[in-house]
Design an enzyme around this catalytic site. Structure first.
Site, PDB file in Angstrom:
ATOM      1  N   ASP A  21      -0.971  -6.571  -2.860  1.00 51.27           N
ATOM      2  CA  ASP A  21      -0.254  -5.486  -2.094  1.00 51.27           C
ATOM      3  C   ASP A  21      -0.723  -4.854  -1.091  1.00 51.27           C
ATOM      4  O   ASP A  21      -0.995  -4.042  -0.229  1.00 51.27           O
ATOM      5  CB  ASP A  21      -0.847  -4.558  -2.627  1.00 51.27           C
ATOM      6  CG  ASP A  21       0.309  -3.268  -3.212  1.00 51.27           C
ATOM      7  OD1 ASP A  21       1.351  -3.685  -2.247  1.00 51.27           O
ATOM      8  OD2 ASP A  21      -0.156  -1.718  -2.813  1.00 51.27           O
ATOM      9  N   GLY A  42      -0.507   1.391  -3.975  1.00 53.49           N
ATOM     10  CA  GLY A  42       0.059   0.546  -5.041  1.00 53.49           C
ATOM     11  C   GLY A  42       0.223   0.703  -6.674  1.00 53.49           C
ATOM     12  O   GLY A  42       0.251   0.668  -7.786  1.00 53.49           O
ATOM     13  N   PHE A  43      -1.689   1.670  -6.303  1.00 57.18           N
ATOM     14  CA  PHE A  43      -2.278   1.108  -7.485  1.00 57.18           C
ATOM     15  C   PHE A  43      -2.675   3.117  -8.252  1.00 57.18           C
ATOM     16  O   PHE A  43      -2.918   3.090  -8.879  1.00 57.18           O
ATOM     17  CB  PHE A  43      -3.366   0.841  -7.858  1.00 57.18           C
ATOM     18  CG  PHE A  43      -3.534  -0.739  -7.769  1.00 57.18           C
ATOM     19  CD1 PHE A  43      -3.291  -2.101  -8.875  1.00 57.18           C
ATOM     20  CD2 PHE A  43      -3.146  -1.685  -6.398  1.00 57.18           C
ATOM     21  CE1 PHE A  43      -2.319  -2.613  -8.361  1.00 57.18           C
ATOM     22  CE2 PHE A  43      -2.656  -2.391  -6.041  1.00 57.18           C
ATOM     23  CZ  PHE A  43      -2.552  -3.411  -6.579  1.00 57.18           C
ATOM     24  N   GLY A  53      -2.644   9.900   0.684  1.00 52.68           N
ATOM     25  CA  GLY A  53      -1.269   8.389   1.191  1.00 52.68           C
ATOM     26  C   GLY A  53      -1.400   8.103  -0.693  1.00 52.68           C
ATOM     27  O   GLY A  53      -1.696   8.789  -1.520  1.00 52.68           O
TER      28      GLY A  53
END
Ligand SMILES: *[C@@H]1O[C@H](CO)[C@@H](O)[C@H](O)[C@H]1NC(C)=O
Ligand SMILES: *[C@@H]1O[C@H](CO)[C@@H](O)[C@H](O)[C@H]1NC(C)=O
Ligand SMILES: *[C@@H]1O[C@H](CO)[C@@H](O)[C@H](O)[C@H]1NC(C)=O
Ligand SMILES: *[C@@H]1O[C@H](CO)[C@@H](O)[C@H](O)[C@H]1NC(C)=O
Ligand SMILES: *[C@@H]1O[C@H](CO)[C@@H](O)[C@H](O)[C@H]1NC(C)=O
Ligand SMILES: *[C@@H]1O[C@H](CO)[C@@H](O)[C@H](O)[C@H]1NC(C)=O
Ligand SMILES: *[C@@H]1O[C@H](CO)[C@@H](O)[C@H](O)[C@H]1NC(C)=O
Ligand SMILES: *[C@@H]1O[C@H](CO)[C@@H](O)[C@H](O)[C@H]1NC(C)=O
Ligand SMILES: *[C@@H]1O[C@H](CO)[C@@H](O)[C@H](O)[C@H]1NC(C)=O
Ligand SMILES: *[C@@H]1O[C@H](CO)[C@@H](O)[C@H](O)[C@H]1NC(C)=O
Length: 861
Positions: A667, A552-553, A549
């Protein structure tokens, strides 16, 4: 033995030596005695117990589980029916009675309790009544539901002695912690020597009433300096404990300081249920627990981080655990490190010195004050306090006295009042990212920031700035030299230590592939530094098929190491601004965050510009693959969902306040909640935000987060705090309950967002309708009150104004204790249904125009 007032405790523990005779006696008269009382002519022997009338506490003899001597018996009080046995008070801390001959009785004159054995040897006796005369020999001793064991005069009912006046390591609700100055009684906590030995240990937690403003200190072995200081009471809470804010109506904290009494006390009560709560001091920390869910939940503890170490940054130094800079210590504006060289080596204990001397000619007319907002006020031992003046008078007094170096309001309620003035160097200041008090530090006029004077109070100056010319450059310089100096051939240079820098490590002891962290209290923590080839091999060279997957980072890959261990590899996106050392430091910080509800970090990989984090792999992937998937959502019945919500709350609570480093996730979303084989939730991606560098400039910073989970103030202004995480948590809760995705803050046509949908249902008293069909259709296998509480808490968390949202501690409390009172939620942030039909509140919808805001969103999935 007529009026024997005991219950047999034989069932509690298999004690071979139990006097069997007691059983028939007890069984014959099950209700004949008041089982919470010892009368003048009776006694309590080993094997018998007193039980408070509400069945909450029990008093009797016990052997601590860790005891080296199984025959050592102590008289104590513990919670009835709670396992493992949780002892809150001990009479004979030393010595123990050996064997079961112990016998507690009231002396013939009725004035004292005595613990003796068959031979008449006395092991403990209660202190004689102070300033009360015993009127009758007919005293009674009773164990109350508060956990207090009291000796009462039979003649007039006067209180002769109470265990609450002689605490051991535990503070219970209703207990007074501090001084009775008329009798000289000092009630303080002392640790047990060890888990098996209740004799007094090395740490004490005491209220120091000598100073201008009383404060609590944890001392080690009674010798200076203290280990921890909780700060002066500011009318609402201790200055060093902003978490104490009264968000939860079930808890009340009080502090009394007058000529005769100086004490702190708290109550935990709810009209609906008994709340069991205790505050305990042990060798490593002071912790507040609440009994929830059949276990003790840690509600709060200190020390939280290095900044809680007394005077960690020296005189005038300010500690900030929330900074992403290498050093937690900084000097306020107008000050410089007293020894720049030591600061560069990260020894900041020398503190800071003034850049410009104060000008005290002409009544100090040349000086002014710098407002430092959100701090723990410095040690008040040498400060003077006057509660009767206004803050403005305080300022004038301080300015007029050349020895005054700072002032603050002594009571922050309302607009603030009273005066604390410091005239010796300010020590033990820390900055909080939330809460904290205002401190006004005297500076020479030339050092004052142009509008940093407190006359412009609205101006929230970031008062703690690392003096650029001073320590930052020096620190960088020193690191450069340090790196050169310690560089050894190969990919990895040296071990790093977080807490201290020990230049005496011989180079041959520097391991090549392990980063090593030494913490003061825990065992060493080893993190593996993975080789890029190992990682590339394990992930099929970052093949798309191995991709789990994208967070956010950066993307996450599944990998299998040589030994067969399956790992998840997070390849960080390249906008990190950090250097190598900072990166390693942050990795070690993250690795130290360990909790059952957090995914464990195993190591990292550094290769050129590449930075990767290696985590344990979770079988059941992420929460979003269940709750948003029609086919799989039925696998999560209500009790699993509730467990998941509680687990996330626990993990987040740990990040926010229980870990040694306060961490804001930034996040939090369903895709970042992983599920283990038993469907226990584990938060992933925590702490990674720290790697992406300095957060102080809100204009240029990239907003990292995910569409739909971002709080309004974060998405719009880039302002984040623990309350932004609370917002994301609220969205998650509503998603888990409803099985629906929050559509996000940008309204798309007539589609309403989950938040406004939930809000409408709640307002109409129809909140149960929010529950996922997959659960509701489950033959009603769910608890109505749990569902309603989750919706209510979810809505409380997504309220528009950050200050309205509860802290995670309160969230956890409300979720775990359905009988606790929870406030009614207000409008959620982000209306989502702008242009929708039901917006009745004009003011609210007008504040919901977020469309024009440009945010850089690193999109999840
Ligand atoms: C103990 O005292 C109670 C109340 O004073 C009395 O009723 C009882 O008879 C006494 N029992 C003995 C054994 O002395
Ligand atoms: C306990 O002590 C009291 C008073 O000293 C005495 O009367 C009683 O017999 C003792 N009981 C036991 C079981 O030793
Ligand atoms: C005892 O109490 C009385 C009033 O309650 C007080 O006047 C007296 O000073 C006290 N004595 C001591 C020794 O504390
Ligand atoms: C002793 O105390 C008990 C209970 O408090 C009471 O019932 C009894 O009358 C008292 N006896 C005397 C002699 O004071
Ligand atoms: C603690 O204090 C005692 C004396 O009060 C002293 O003998 C002992 O060495 C101290 N322990 C430590 C570890 O400092
Ligand atoms: C001090 O506070 C205690 C507890 O609130 C109160 O009982 C006492 O009367 C107060 N004493 C003075 C001198 O105000
Ligand atoms: C103190 O209590 C905490 C929390 O229960 C525990 O983790 C820690 O190991 C304890 N420390 C010692 C030295 O017993
Ligand atoms: C100190 O303050 C006085 C009065 O405001 C002023 O006249 C003087 O110039 C100042 N001296 C310095 C060195 O700033
Ligand atoms: C208070 O004053 C004493 C004596 O001057 C000094 O030794 C001590 O360090 C001071 N404490 C603080 C916290 O300023
Ligand atoms: C100035 O402050 C110091 C320390 O608080 C105090 O001892 C002194 O009396 C004060 N001077 C005046 C003039 O108020």
């Amino acid at each position: 033995m007529e009026a024997m007032a005991m219950a047999a405790a034989g069932a509690m523990r298999p004690l071979a030596l139990l006097p069997l005779l007691l059983f028939p006696l007890f069984l014959l008269r099950p209700t004949a005695f008041a089982s919470d009382t010892i009368l003048a002519n009776s006694s309590l022997s080993d094997g018998q117990t007193l039980v408070s009338s509400g069945d909450i506490f029990e008093l009797g003899f016990f052997t601590p589980p860790g005891s080296t001597s199984p025959a050592a018996r102590f008289l104590g009080i513990w919670y009835k029916g709670i396992s493992p046995q949780t002892v809150v008070w001990v009479a004979n801390r030393e010595p123990p009675v050996s064997g079961t001959a112990g016998n507690l009785s009231i002396t013939g004159t009725g004035g004292r309790l005595v613990l003796a054995d068959g031979s008449g040897r006395v092991f403990w006796s209660s202190a004689p009544p102070s300033n009360v005369s015993v009127r009758s020999s007919n005293s009674t001793a009773r164990l109350l539901d508060s956990g207090n064991f009291v000796l009462v005069d039979g003649g007039g009912g006067g209180l002769l002695w109470q265990s609450f006046d002689y605490p051991t390591d535990t503070l219970l609700p209703g207990m007074k912690f501090g001084w009775d100055l008329t009798t000289g009684l000092d009630r303080y906590l002392t640790t047990w020597r060890s888990a098996g030995d209740p004799s007094p240990g090395d740490y004490t937690f005491k209220i120091d009433a000598r100073g201008g403003s009383p404060e609590g200190f944890i001392w080690y072995n009674g010798s200076a300096p203290p280990v921890y200081r909780n700060g002066p009471w500011n009318g609402l809470r201790f200055s060093g404990e902003p978490e104490m804010e009264p968000t939860n109506p079930s808890f009340r904290f009080d502090f009394v300081a007058n000529r005769t009494h100086v004490y702190y006390t708290y109550t935990a009560s709810s009209s609906a249920a008994v709340i069991l709560s205790r505050f305990v001091l042990n060798q490593s920390s002071a912790q507040r627990y609440v009994w929830l869910d059949g276990g003790w939940s840690l509600y709060w503890s200190v020390p939280r981080d290095q900044c809680d170490q007394y005077a960690h940054c020296g005189a005038y130094g300010v500690c900030d655990a929330g900074t992403s800079a290498m050093m937690m210590c900084g000097c306020p504006t107008g000050f410089e490190p007293a020894s720049p060289r030591n600061w560069a080596l990260r020894d900041s204990s020398g503190g800071c010195a003034r850049s410009t001397p104060l000008n005290c000619t002409g009544g100090g007319g040349g000086d002014g004050f710098l407002r430092m907002a959100g701090v723990k006020l410095p040690d008040t031992t040498n400060a003077t306090v006057d509660a009767a003046v206004t803050v403005d008078q305080c300022r004038a007094r301080c300015l007029a006295n050349c020895s005054c170096v700072a002032y603050a309001a002594s009571d922050v309620r309302g607009d603030g009042s009273g005066c604390i003035m410091w005239s010796s160097p300010l020590v033990d200041i820390r900055r909080f990212s939330y809460g904290g008090d205002d401190l006004f530090v005297r500076l020479a006029a030339s050092d004052l920031p142009t509008n940093g004077d407190d006359s412009s109070r609205k101006n929230t100056v970031l008062a703690v700035v690392l003096s650029l010319s001073g320590c930052l450059l020096l620190a960088l310089g020193a690191f450069f030299i340090w790196n050169k100096f310690f560089k050894i051939k190969g990919r990895f240079q040296r071990t790093q230590r977080l807490t201290s820098f020990d230049s005496s490590i011989p180079l041959n002891q520097v391991q090549e592939r392990k980063l090593e962290v030494k913490t003061r209290h825990s065992t060493d923590l080893n993190i593996t530094l993975f080789d890029i080839n190992t990682i590339a091999l394990s992930t099929d060279n970052f093949a798309n098929s191995a991709k789990l997957g994208e967070g956010g980072f950066g993307p996450v890959y599944k990998g299998e190491l040589d030994g067969g261990q399956v790992v998840a590899v997070k390849r960080l996106s390249k906008f990190s601004t950090q250097g190598l050392d900072e990166f390693k430091n942050e990795v070690m910080l993250i690795a130290r965050l360990q909790h059952v509800n957090l995914v464990r970090l195993l190591g990292c990989c550094i290769h050129g510009e590449e930075r990767m984090l290696v985590y344990e792999y979770m079988d059941n992937k992420s929460l979003d693959t269940f709750i948003f998937d029609k086919a799989r959502s039925s696998e999560l019945n209500w009790s699993r969902r509730f467990n998941i919500i509680l687990g996330i709350a626990r993990g987040l609570l740990y990040l926010h306040q229980d870990s040694r480093f306060k961490v804001i996730h930034r996040d939090l979303k369903a895709g970042n909640i992983l599920l283990d084989g038993d469907m226990n939730p584990k938060i992933s991606d925590f702490g990674v935000a720290r790697i992406f560098g300095d957060d102080t400039d809100s204009h240029t910073r990239k907003v990292v987060g995910t569409y739909g989970y971002m709080s309004p103030e974060y998405a719009m202004d880039g302002v984040f705090s623990v309350k932004s995480d609370v917002f994301s948590f609220g969205v998650l809760v509503l998603e888990v309950v409803s099985g629906r995705k929050n559509r996000g803050m940008y309204s798309n046509g007539e589609q309403t967002s989950l938040l406004s949908h939930a809000w409408k249902l709640w307002r109409d008293g129809n909140a149960l309708a929010l529950l996922d069909e997959a659960v509701a259709g489950d033959g009603g296998a769910y608890s109505r009150s749990e569902v309603l509480r989750c919706v209510q808490v979810g809505l409380l968390c997504v309220q528009e104004r950050p200050e309205d949202r509860p802290h995670m501690a309160a969230v956890f409390m409300m979720l775990g204790n359905l009988s606790a009172v929870a406030p009614q939620p207000r409008h959620p942030g982000f209306c989502g249904d702008r242009g929708g039909s039901t917006s009745t509140d004009g003011e609210w919808s007008s504040t919901c125009t977020v469309n024009d805001v440009t945010v850089t969103i690193v999109e999840g999935r």
